[in-house]
Design a protein around this motif. Structure first.
Motif, PDB file in Angstrom:
ATOM      1  N   TRP A  74       0.842  -1.202   0.000  1.00 55.67           N
ATOM      2  CA  TRP A  74       0.000   0.000   0.000  1.00 55.67           C
ATOM      3  C   TRP A  74       0.872   1.244   0.000  1.00 55.67           C
ATOM      4  O   TRP A  74       1.781   1.349   0.817  1.00 55.67           O
ATOM      5  N   PRO A  75       0.563   2.234  -0.856  1.00 59.15           N
ATOM      6  CA  PRO A  75      -0.329   2.114  -2.009  1.00 59.15           C
ATOM      7  C   PRO A  75       0.380   1.397  -3.144  1.00 59.15           C
ATOM      8  O   PRO A  75       1.605   1.273  -3.133  1.00 59.15           O
TER       9      PRO A  75
ATOM     10  N   LEU B 273      -6.700   4.405   2.272  1.00 58.54           N
ATOM     11  CA  LEU B 273      -6.754   5.379   1.182  1.00 58.54           C
ATOM     12  C   LEU B 273      -6.384   6.770   1.684  1.00 58.54           C
ATOM     13  O   LEU B 273      -5.638   7.505   1.023  1.00 58.54           O
TER      14      LEU B 273
ATOM     15  N   SER C 274      -2.759   7.267   2.149  1.00 57.31           N
ATOM     16  CA  SER C 274      -2.027   7.344   0.884  1.00 57.31           C
ATOM     17  C   SER C 274      -2.037   8.745   0.290  1.00 57.31           C
ATOM     18  O   SER C 274      -1.244   9.049  -0.604  1.00 57.31           O
TER      19      SER C 274
ATOM     20  N   ASN D  25       3.297   6.212   0.498  1.00 53.96           N
ATOM     21  CA  ASN D  25       2.269   6.743   1.382  1.00 53.96           C
ATOM     22  C   ASN D  25       2.411   8.253   1.510  1.00 53.96           C
ATOM     23  O   ASN D  25       3.513   8.781   1.664  1.00 53.96           O
TER      24      ASN D  25
END
Length: 474
Positions: free
Chosen positions: A211-212, A244, A247, A217
């Protein structure tokens, strides 16, 4: 539910939980027929004889990306089209991007955009086209525009960039002629200058690592994740939503679907109100600020809310509400029509049961404040703002006023059902969800609901049934 599916009910229950854990997709009992139908097709690709055998096999073996891709191919819905929700693109074009572009010209000419759950790519390409239209020198910028999805079949179509008429629903008049070429088969192929701006790749939002999937991030300027989280269990949707938000760069924007905000509200994000839509911006402060005057002035935006030179767009919830504010409307089947107090009837010049006279020229006309109080759209917007500020009691009353003024206002039933469900008032929630579903029966499942800002009748009905899972059966 058919007898065949009922006989296998012990398998869908644990498999539904297993599927949600690995893909985020949630199939409550009401959707088990859809699950079984999709698994019948997936079983054949896995080389197994039927859905029950396939589910038992998957439950007993480790999950990997290949299996997730096959399941996604048969269990996800790639429903999207170009410039969906024009109010979002209008907010980007007129209120957000101009200032961001101006500031970046003075420092670094870069923009990082991620479309999470991009399906067949129409949204990502719409953003690329928007960038070309507002950035004449876009080729001198480093624009990272990435689309990710769990469905490899949808990604293949996105990369090909060839679309049928269904992907163009009430599009801007310049879209096809300016950015596509028509093929011999009657399809439309996106121009290379647009296609080269977007990169598509596989990514599972339920992944615990990577992630992401693009960048680092805290670097994304925009993340679009529209009409994706509504298929997730609420707790899983909240977990993804927090990732999300992390991010995003400070000041970055999160755009989720209009029907997803009541389900999960982003943390550490600031709500910004624009005509016809609400967007979220990452900020170090968790305080929800009062909407700026420029954003609240146009409660009833003009008919043309799309991009400049766009064709006619469908009216928003506020326009429809404005038209119906002064005329009675039919509610759900079997429900009584609205009963307007006599004092309001006189102010509006509506003949009541005991007053059939026309208003005389000397009577006071309704003021702007009266019109606001008698507008279901204004009451609904007030309810949304109150609920987002945590004023649940006042928000509930505003929703009830909305339904008093307009008994066929489907989003108000939906929002009220969500509120009551969160408060544990299950019977009242079910009643409101039932009313919404009854109203939705009047629409074909594929019809886009103007009052839902791009969501189809079938999809909203599915959201309601998903939210109501575990409550009294609808």
């Amino acid at each position: 539910m058919s007898s065949a599916i009922t006989a296998k009910i012990t398998v869908p229950s644990p498999f539904s939980r297993f599927l949600a854990r690995h893909t985020g997709l949630y199939f409550p009992p009401e959707r088990w027929p859809d699950l079984m139908s999709g698994m019948d097709r997936a079983a054949r690709e896995f080389g197994l004889q039927d859905s029950e055998t396939c589910m038992q096999w998957l439950l007993s073996t480790p999950m990997d990306r290949h299996r997730v891709e096959i399941l996604a191919r048969y269990l996800t819905v790639a429903e999207t089209y170009f410039f969906r929700d024009p109010a979002v693109f209008e907010a980007l074009k007129t209120s957000i991007l101009p200032g961001l572009i101006q500031s970046r010209r003075l420092s670094r000419q870069t923009l990082d955009i991620w479309c999470a759950g991009c399906a067949t790519g129409e949204e990502a390409y719409s953003l690329a086209i928007l960038m070309q239209r507002i950035l004449p020198d876009f080729q001198q910028w480093r624009i990272s525009l990435s689309g990710t999805d769990i469905n490899p079949q949808a990604l293949a179509k996105a990369e090909a960039g060839v679309y049928r008429e269904w992907s163009f629903r009430n599009p801007p008049v310049w879209l096809k002629t300016g950015y596509f070429r028509e093929t011999a088969t009657g399809c439309y192929e996106i121009l290379p200058s647009v296609r080269d701006m977007v990169r598509f790749s596989y990514f599972n939002l339920m992944a615990d690592s990577d992630w992401p999937p693009i960048g680092d991030n805290g670097t994304m300027d925009f993340i679009f994740c529209r009409n994706v989280l509504m298929y997730f269990q609420p707790e899983l949707a909240g977990r993804v939503l927090n990732k999300l938000c992390r991010s995003l760069a400070d000041g970055g924007w999160l755009i989720i679907g209009p029907s997803e905000a009541p389900i999960t509200a982003p943390e550490n994000m600031e709500r910004h109100y624009f005509p016809g839509t609400i967007l979220y911006r990452k900020n170090l402060s968790t305080t929800v600020r009062k909407p700026a005057a420029a954003h609240t002035a146009a409660l009833f935006p003009p008919k043309h809310t799309g991009l400049a030179a766009a064709g006619d767009q469908k009216p928003s919830v506020w326009q429809l509400a404005a038209k119906t504010a002064r005329k009675p409307a039919k509610g759900p089947p079997g429900s009584p029509g609205p009963v307007m107090p006599l004092c309001q009837q006189k102010k509006l010049g509506v003949a009541g049961p005991e007053d059939t006279r026309r208003p005389s020229g000397g009577e006071t006309e309704p003021s702007a404040g009266d019109a606001d109080r008698l507008s279901p759209g204004r009451q609904y917007l007030q309810a949304v703002e109150l609920l987002e500020r945590g004023q649940t009691e006042a928000g509930e009353q505003a929703l009830k006023r909305t339904l008093y003024l307009e008994p066929a206002f489907t989003p108000a039933y939906f929002m009220l059902g969500c509120l009551l469900r969160r408060q544990g008032r299950h019977k009242e929630a079910v009643k409101n969800f039932k009313n919404a579903l009854q109203l939705l029966e009047a629409y074909p499942p594929e019809q886009i609901l103007p009052e839902a800002e791009g969501v189809t009748a079938g999809r909203l009905a599915e959201i309601i049934r998903t939210l109501n899972a575990g409550e009294e059966s609808i």
